[in-house]
Design a protein around this motif. Structure first.
Motif, PDB file in Angstrom:
ATOM      1  N   LEU A   1      29.405  40.203  39.443  1.00 31.85           N
ATOM      2  CA  LEU A   1      28.655  40.791  40.332  1.00 31.85           C
ATOM      3  C   LEU A   1      30.492  41.672  40.771  1.00 31.85           C
ATOM      4  O   LEU A   1      30.452  42.952  41.616  1.00 31.85           O
ATOM      5  N   GLY A   2      32.201  41.664  40.285  1.00 31.97           N
ATOM      6  CA  GLY A   2      32.195  42.191  40.836  1.00 31.97           C
ATOM      7  C   GLY A   2      32.993  41.523  41.902  1.00 31.97           C
ATOM      8  O   GLY A   2      32.704  40.150  42.362  1.00 31.97           O
ATOM      9  N   PRO A   3      33.936  42.427  42.112  1.00 29.76           N
ATOM     10  CA  PRO A   3      35.165  41.125  43.209  1.00 29.76           C
ATOM     11  C   PRO A   3      33.973  40.929  44.713  1.00 29.76           C
ATOM     12  O   PRO A   3      33.068  41.520  45.459  1.00 29.76           O
ATOM     13  N   ILE A   4      34.222  39.669  45.339  1.00 24.35           N
ATOM     14  CA  ILE A   4      33.577  39.122  46.135  1.00 24.35           C
ATOM     15  C   ILE A   4      34.717  38.463  46.645  1.00 24.35           C
ATOM     16  O   ILE A   4      35.464  37.532  45.967  1.00 24.35           O
ATOM     17  N   PRO A   5      34.483  38.031  48.268  1.00 30.43           N
ATOM     18  CA  PRO A   5      35.690  37.634  48.725  1.00 30.43           C
ATOM     19  C   PRO A   5      35.310  36.295  48.950  1.00 30.43           C
ATOM     20  O   PRO A   5      34.512  35.763  48.234  1.00 30.43           O
ATOM     21  N   GLU A   6      36.625  35.352  48.922  1.00 33.84           N
ATOM     22  CA  GLU A   6      36.146  33.863  49.527  1.00 33.84           C
ATOM     23  C   GLU A   6      34.913  33.659  50.735  1.00 33.84           C
ATOM     24  O   GLU A   6      34.954  34.547  51.653  1.00 33.84           O
ATOM     25  N   PRO A   7      33.934  32.537  50.377  1.00 34.34           N
ATOM     26  CA  PRO A   7      33.319  32.066  51.162  1.00 34.34           C
ATOM     27  C   PRO A   7      33.347  31.943  52.678  1.00 34.34           C
ATOM     28  O   PRO A   7      34.774  30.750  52.758  1.00 34.34           O
TER      29      PRO A   7
END
Length: 187
Positions: free
Chosen positions: A115-121
């Motif tokens: 999905l590409g860059p994902i921030p920390e949840p």
């Protein structure tokens, strides 16, 4: 009589064991949530999620991903994002003994590759479902028909579960509704 019912239940129980699936695979579900302010910082494709082609990743490969806030908007606060990632089969068995942290890191790494860059949840959880998915073998439906014929000999007995006619929640709902209708009609 009670004795004949007990005898019939004993025969059905012994026969049922031979008719049901003999193997089951495990599943591990990871769920990640992002509060509205963080959820706005990244995008995901429109749709309900995706399946991962076999062999796309290493030994602990994701099986599927669901974009919960897009598939079931009422299950996430307004503007928040919830993503579930599934490991199944040998991947789940390989990860079963790992810590929740190892599992979530593995899932997030693969989600980021796809999905590409994902921030920390903002939130994350892991659920393990050991040996929860029956593995149907060739001839399963015919064996279930034989089992249903045996069960029909015992008034009031109904079998429900994912070992019979489908492992998914919609399958279980369908069977529960059909059973409820049959019970109501028999009154």
């Amino acid at each position: 009589s009670l004795d004949s019912t007990r005898s019939l239940l004993g025969r059905v129980n012994t026969a049922a064991v031979a008719l049901l699936p003999t193997d089951a695979s495990s599943a591990i579900l990871t769920a990640f949530g992002w509060a509205e302010d963080v959820a706005r910082s990244f995008t995901i494709p429109s749709g309900f999620g995706f399946l991962v082609p076999d062999g796309s990743a290493g030994e602990e490969q994701l099986l599927a991903c669901t974009f919960v806030d897009q598939k079931f908007p009422h299950r996430a606060p307004e503007g928040a994002r919830v993503i579930r990632a599934f490991f199944g089969g040998s991947s789940a068995e390989s990860l079963e003994s790992q810590s929740d942290e190892v599992i979530t890191v593995c899932a997030l790494e693969q989600l980021r590759e796809i999905l590409g860059p994902i921030p920390e949840p903002s939130f994350q959880t892991v659920r393990r479902w050991p040996r929860s998915l029956p593995q149907y073998e060739v001839g399963h439906l015919e064996r279930i028909q034989r089992l249903e014929a045996m069960v029909a000999q015992i008034p009031g007995l109904h079998l429900l579960g994912n070992s019979y006619r489908g492992v998914g929640i919609p399958d279980l709902i369908r069977d529960a509704r059909a059973t409820a209708r049959a019970i109501v009609e028999s009154l």
